[in-house]
Design a protein around this motif. Structure first.
Motif, PDB file in Angstrom:
ATOM      1  N   THR A  10       7.074 -11.079  -7.419  1.00  0.00           N
ATOM      2  CA  THR A  10       5.709 -10.565  -7.355  1.00  0.00           C
ATOM      3  C   THR A  10       5.350 -10.186  -5.921  1.00  0.00           C
ATOM      4  O   THR A  10       5.655 -10.924  -4.981  1.00  0.00           O
ATOM      5  CB  THR A  10       4.711 -11.620  -7.865  1.00  0.00           C
ATOM      6  OG1 THR A  10       5.025 -11.921  -9.236  1.00  0.00           O
ATOM      7  CG2 THR A  10       3.283 -11.110  -7.795  1.00  0.00           C
ATOM      8  N   LEU A  11       4.686  -9.037  -5.772  1.00  0.00           N
ATOM      9  CA  LEU A  11       4.268  -8.527  -4.476  1.00  0.00           C
ATOM     10  C   LEU A  11       2.760  -8.347  -4.458  1.00  0.00           C
ATOM     11  O   LEU A  11       2.181  -7.821  -5.419  1.00  0.00           O
ATOM     12  CB  LEU A  11       4.931  -7.181  -4.173  1.00  0.00           C
ATOM     13  CG  LEU A  11       6.466  -7.139  -4.148  1.00  0.00           C
ATOM     14  CD1 LEU A  11       6.937  -5.689  -4.107  1.00  0.00           C
ATOM     15  CD2 LEU A  11       7.013  -7.904  -2.957  1.00  0.00           C
ATOM     16  N   THR A  12       2.124  -8.780  -3.373  1.00  0.00           N
ATOM     17  CA  THR A  12       0.719  -8.480  -3.128  1.00  0.00           C
ATOM     18  C   THR A  12       0.667  -7.439  -2.027  1.00  0.00           C
ATOM     19  O   THR A  12       1.187  -7.667  -0.924  1.00  0.00           O
ATOM     20  CB  THR A  12      -0.058  -9.742  -2.711  1.00  0.00           C
ATOM     21  OG1 THR A  12       0.072 -10.728  -3.739  1.00  0.00           O
ATOM     22  CG2 THR A  12      -1.527  -9.423  -2.515  1.00  0.00           C
ATOM     23  N   THR A  13       0.039  -6.276  -2.309  1.00  0.00           N
ATOM     24  CA  THR A  13       0.165  -5.140  -1.407  1.00  0.00           C
ATOM     25  C   THR A  13      -1.191  -4.558  -1.018  1.00  0.00           C
ATOM     26  O   THR A  13      -2.176  -4.643  -1.740  1.00  0.00           O
ATOM     27  CB  THR A  13       0.992  -4.016  -2.065  1.00  0.00           C
ATOM     28  OG1 THR A  13       0.239  -3.467  -3.164  1.00  0.00           O
ATOM     29  CG2 THR A  13       2.320  -4.528  -2.566  1.00  0.00           C
ATOM     30  N   ASP A  14      -1.200  -3.974   0.154  1.00  0.00           N
ATOM     31  CA  ASP A  14      -2.270  -3.088   0.623  1.00  0.00           C
ATOM     32  C   ASP A  14      -1.562  -2.004   1.423  1.00  0.00           C
ATOM     33  O   ASP A  14      -1.548  -2.011   2.657  1.00  0.00           O
ATOM     34  CB  ASP A  14      -3.276  -3.852   1.469  1.00  0.00           C
ATOM     35  CG  ASP A  14      -4.466  -2.986   1.870  1.00  0.00           C
ATOM     36  OD1 ASP A  14      -4.502  -1.807   1.470  1.00  0.00           O
ATOM     37  OD2 ASP A  14      -5.329  -3.471   2.608  1.00  0.00           O
ATOM     38  N   ILE A  15      -0.924  -1.094   0.702  1.00  0.00           N
ATOM     39  CA  ILE A  15       0.056  -0.193   1.305  1.00  0.00           C
ATOM     40  C   ILE A  15      -0.223   1.257   0.928  1.00  0.00           C
ATOM     41  O   ILE A  15      -0.582   1.572  -0.211  1.00  0.00           O
ATOM     42  CB  ILE A  15       1.482  -0.586   0.861  1.00  0.00           C
ATOM     43  CG1 ILE A  15       1.937  -1.843   1.601  1.00  0.00           C
ATOM     44  CG2 ILE A  15       2.483   0.526   1.093  1.00  0.00           C
ATOM     45  CD1 ILE A  15       3.339  -2.283   1.280  1.00  0.00           C
ATOM     46  N   ASN A  16      -0.001   2.131   1.916  1.00  0.00           N
ATOM     47  CA  ASN A  16       0.009   3.565   1.679  1.00  0.00           C
ATOM     48  C   ASN A  16       1.456   4.000   1.446  1.00  0.00           C
ATOM     49  O   ASN A  16       2.341   3.680   2.247  1.00  0.00           O
ATOM     50  CB  ASN A  16      -0.582   4.311   2.873  1.00  0.00           C
ATOM     51  CG  ASN A  16      -0.411   5.822   2.753  1.00  0.00           C
ATOM     52  OD1 ASN A  16       0.146   6.457   3.641  1.00  0.00           O
ATOM     53  ND2 ASN A  16      -0.882   6.410   1.670  1.00  0.00           N
ATOM     54  N   LEU A  17       1.679   4.708   0.346  1.00  0.00           N
ATOM     55  CA  LEU A  17       3.035   5.140  -0.009  1.00  0.00           C
ATOM     56  C   LEU A  17       3.055   6.646  -0.195  1.00  0.00           C
ATOM     57  O   LEU A  17       2.234   7.205  -0.936  1.00  0.00           O
ATOM     58  CB  LEU A  17       3.498   4.457  -1.289  1.00  0.00           C
ATOM     59  CG  LEU A  17       4.903   4.797  -1.802  1.00  0.00           C
ATOM     60  CD1 LEU A  17       5.967   4.384  -0.792  1.00  0.00           C
ATOM     61  CD2 LEU A  17       5.156   4.118  -3.153  1.00  0.00           C
ATOM     62  N   LYS A  18       3.980   7.284   0.502  1.00  0.00           N
ATOM     63  CA  LYS A  18       4.165   8.725   0.370  1.00  0.00           C
ATOM     64  C   LYS A  18       5.535   8.996  -0.230  1.00  0.00           C
ATOM     65  O   LYS A  18       6.537   8.405   0.197  1.00  0.00           O
ATOM     66  CB  LYS A  18       4.052   9.415   1.740  1.00  0.00           C
ATOM     67  CG  LYS A  18       2.666   9.358   2.365  1.00  0.00           C
ATOM     68  CD  LYS A  18       2.667  10.048   3.727  1.00  0.00           C
ATOM     69  CE  LYS A  18       1.258  10.165   4.290  1.00  0.00           C
ATOM     70  NZ  LYS A  18       0.663   8.830   4.571  1.00  0.00           N
ATOM     71  N   LEU A  19       5.578   9.893  -1.220  1.00  0.00           N
ATOM     72  CA  LEU A  19       6.825  10.241  -1.901  1.00  0.00           C
ATOM     73  C   LEU A  19       7.086  11.736  -1.728  1.00  0.00           C
ATOM     74  O   LEU A  19       6.704  12.556  -2.573  1.00  0.00           O
ATOM     75  CB  LEU A  19       6.733   9.888  -3.393  1.00  0.00           C
ATOM     76  CG  LEU A  19       6.399   8.431  -3.721  1.00  0.00           C
ATOM     77  CD1 LEU A  19       6.154   8.257  -5.215  1.00  0.00           C
ATOM     78  CD2 LEU A  19       7.518   7.515  -3.259  1.00  0.00           C
ATOM     79  N   PRO A  20       7.714  12.123  -0.620  1.00  0.00           N
ATOM     80  CA  PRO A  20       7.937  13.553  -0.369  1.00  0.00           C
ATOM     81  C   PRO A  20       8.945  14.157  -1.346  1.00  0.00           C
ATOM     82  O   PRO A  20       9.744  13.447  -1.965  1.00  0.00           O
ATOM     83  CB  PRO A  20       8.485  13.557   1.067  1.00  0.00           C
ATOM     84  CG  PRO A  20       9.080  12.210   1.258  1.00  0.00           C
ATOM     85  CD  PRO A  20       8.252  11.267   0.440  1.00  0.00           C
TER      86      PRO A  20
END
Length: 272
Positions: free
Chosen positions: A37-47
């Motif tokens: 399990t992951l707790t995240t506050d992340i910006n993800l870019k998928l070029p």
């Protein structure tokens, strides 16, 4: 994300918020998978072309990172910190890390209580590490390259305690406390090539101290043969030939016994 990453995730459940576009979004919440399990506050870019790019905060109480990356060197990680990088493949992964790692399985040993700040790329970590593990207590800065064939260490700092045998670095009970300046490669003590300078050192074997305060080691390969040069406040020595440091021939053990008679036992004679 990538074929490697997706192939290892059998299910994924997300609870939280998702804002942005499909290929450029911010996710805040909890991600549950079969790997942990992951707790995240992340910006993800998928070029369209190239590796995924990410930045933000990440926390996990247990995620099997080695399975995710398809890298048997690593196991489960428990951490809380910030992450900025690209890629989810061990061969191309680049990440800036600043966080506390409660535990991390590396090469079948579970390291505990790690503060890490630096850059990780292709099994190389360049930065600072403060570790308070039962068998490894250090405050070091530099480069650690966990290459599959030949690990490389270029670090300086303080080793408050290292127990070699539990970490898989030596078959005998060796412990060390020292200020260090290291520039060498090798999986074990026997593979050691490079230089190691130890100051204010205390080395023990089976709990018995070896008599030196500082030690300078240099090991090179010359004309296909190993040359080991050692300088200390007790003795200077040079060994040449094909040998293992841990399993030296009888003549070398006898030589060392003359310098450290209380600590280096003479080789036992074989019974006929």
């Amino acid at each position: 994300i990538t074929d490697v990453a997706l192939a290892k995730i059998n299910y994924l459940r997300f609870k939280g918020s998702f804002t942005g576009y499909f290929k450029d979004f911010v996710t805040y919440g909890t991600i549950q998978t079969n790997l942990g399990t992951l707790t995240t506050d992340i910006n993800l870019k998928l070029p369209e072309k190239g590796e995924p790019i990410y930045s933000g905060k990440l926390k996990t109480d247990g995620f099997t990172l080695g399975t995710f990356l398809k890298d048997t060197l690593f196991g489960t990680i428990v951490m809380d910190g910030t992450l900025k990088g690209r890629g989810f493949n061990a061969k191309t992964l680049f990440a800036e890390v600043d966080g506390k790692i409660k535990s991390f399985d590396i090469n079948h040993y579970r390291y505990q209580n790690i503060d890490a700040k630096g850059i990780y790329e292709k099994r190389k970590f360049d930065g600072s590490l403060v570790i308070n593990d039962p068998n490894l207590k250090v405050n070091i800065t530099g480069l650690v390259n966990l290459n599959k064939d030949t690990p490389v260490y270029k670090v300086t700092g303080d080793i408050y305690e290292i127990n070699f045998k539990p970490l898989g670095l030596s078959p005998i009970n060796l412990s060390l406390k020292s200020k260090v300046d290291l520039d060498f490669k090798g999986k074990t003590i026997d593979d050691f090539l490079g230089t190691a300078n130890l100051n204010n050192a205390l080395l023990t074997r089976d709990g018995q101290p070896l008599s030196f305060d500082y030690l300078s080691l240099s090991s090179v390969i010359t004309n296909g043969k190993k040359e080991l040069i050692a300088h200390s406040n007790e003795a200077d020595a040079t060994l040449r030939g094909n040998f293992n440091i841990i399993d030296l021939p009888s003549t070398a053990l006898t030589f060392l016994h003359n310098y450290f008679p209380a600590y280096i036992p003479l080789p036992k004679k074989k019974m006929l």
